[in-house]
Scaffold this active site. Structure first.
Site: not given
Ligand SMILES: Nc1ncnc2c1ncn2[C@@H]1O[C@H](COP(=O)(O)OP(=O)(O)OP(=O)(O)O)[C@@H](O)[C@H]1O
Ligand SMILES: [Mg+2]
Length: 225
Positions: A37, A119
């Site tokens: 990342k 990101v």
């Molecule tokens: N299918 C799912 N089931 C349960 N929890 C989920 C699911 N998808 C996402 N989450 C939860 O939602 C939140 C946001 O997801 P995540 O951190 O993966 O997003 P991201 O796209 O990586 O965000 P960022 O832009 O900050 O990197 C986290 O707490 C993650 O564990």
């Molecule tokens: Mg993320």
């Protein structure tokens, strides 16, 4: 496919959730996998395990030391803003060429599959002239587009697919990670996106209590690597 770039239709849609489940799944299957990342905004050095880098390291079965974090996430900024603005707050700027070189180096050093988490969304600014789209274009790794099932996702997802296609990027799949807010059902969301995203795999990942490692949707994504 040796590397995959995980981007999203926006922030908080589930990129890290999917990346971590995929890394775990591949490890359990006995595959060699690494994850990076490279750019993290909103990084709190006091809570490294809660960061995306920390979540990915745990999924890789690694410790979460500052050295480990530095290895997978060299560009870390404190402000929860787009990287260009977060860097500026610290009187820094992100060196785009160095970022591309870092990702390529990690890919060639990886004996198996490399998962790269982007990101934010597809066109988040990285510096004054480049966005994540330019990074994906420079790397040309197949792209996994993570979307949500929230109201608004159709336009966000189809717009993202359109700009990815404009750069002739190879789209490995669209992954719809079910949003915690009411909207269309996961199935309706997958069917509707599939109707417009002809010839692209659209995979739904339901909202889960814990991580998604054993889920068939993750196994389907893993088959693409
Ligand atoms: N299918 C799912 N089931 C349960 N929890 C989920 C699911 N998808 C996402 N989450 C939860 O939602 C939140 C946001 O997801 P995540 O951190 O993966 O997003 P991201 O796209 O990586 O965000 P960022 O832009 O900050 O990197 C986290 O707490 C993650 O564990
Ligand atoms: Mg993320």
């Amino acid at each position: 496919m040796t590397a995959v770039f995980i981007t999203g239709t926006g922030t908080d849609v589930g990129k890290t959730f999917v990346a971590a489940a995929l890394a775990r799944h591949l490890r359990i299957a006995g595959r060699v996998v690494d994850a990076i990342k490279p750019v993290v905004s909103g990084f709190d050095p006091a809570a490294p395990t809660a960061s995306d880098s920390g979540v990915l390291l745990v999924a890789l079965g690694k410790s979460v030391t500052i050295e480990d974090i530095e290895r997978i996430s060299p560009w870390r900024f404190a402000s929860p803003l787009s990287p260009d603005l977060a860097a500026a707050r610290e009187g820094r700027s992100l060196d785009f060429k160095a970022l591309v070189a870092f990702c390529r180096k990690r890919e060639s050093a990886c004996a198996g599959s490399l998962i790269v988490e982007g990101v934010g969304g597809v066109m988040v600014p990285l510096d004054v002239t480049h966005t994540v789209l330019d990074l994906m274009t420079a790397l040309r790794f197949p792209v996994l587009l993570v979307a949500g099932s929230y109201l608004g996702t159709f336009s966000h997802t189809l717009t993202a697919l359109h700009v990815l296609a404009q750069r002739n990027l190879d789209i490995a799949a669209v992954v719809v990670s079910e949003s915690p807010i009411p909207g269309a059902s996961l199935e309706e969301t997958v069917v509707t996106i599939s109707r417009f995203a002809v010839a692209i795999d659209v995979i739904g990942v339901p909202r889960m209590r814990d991580d998604a490692t054993g889920h068939p949707a993750i196994a389907r994504i893993a088959q693409l690597l």
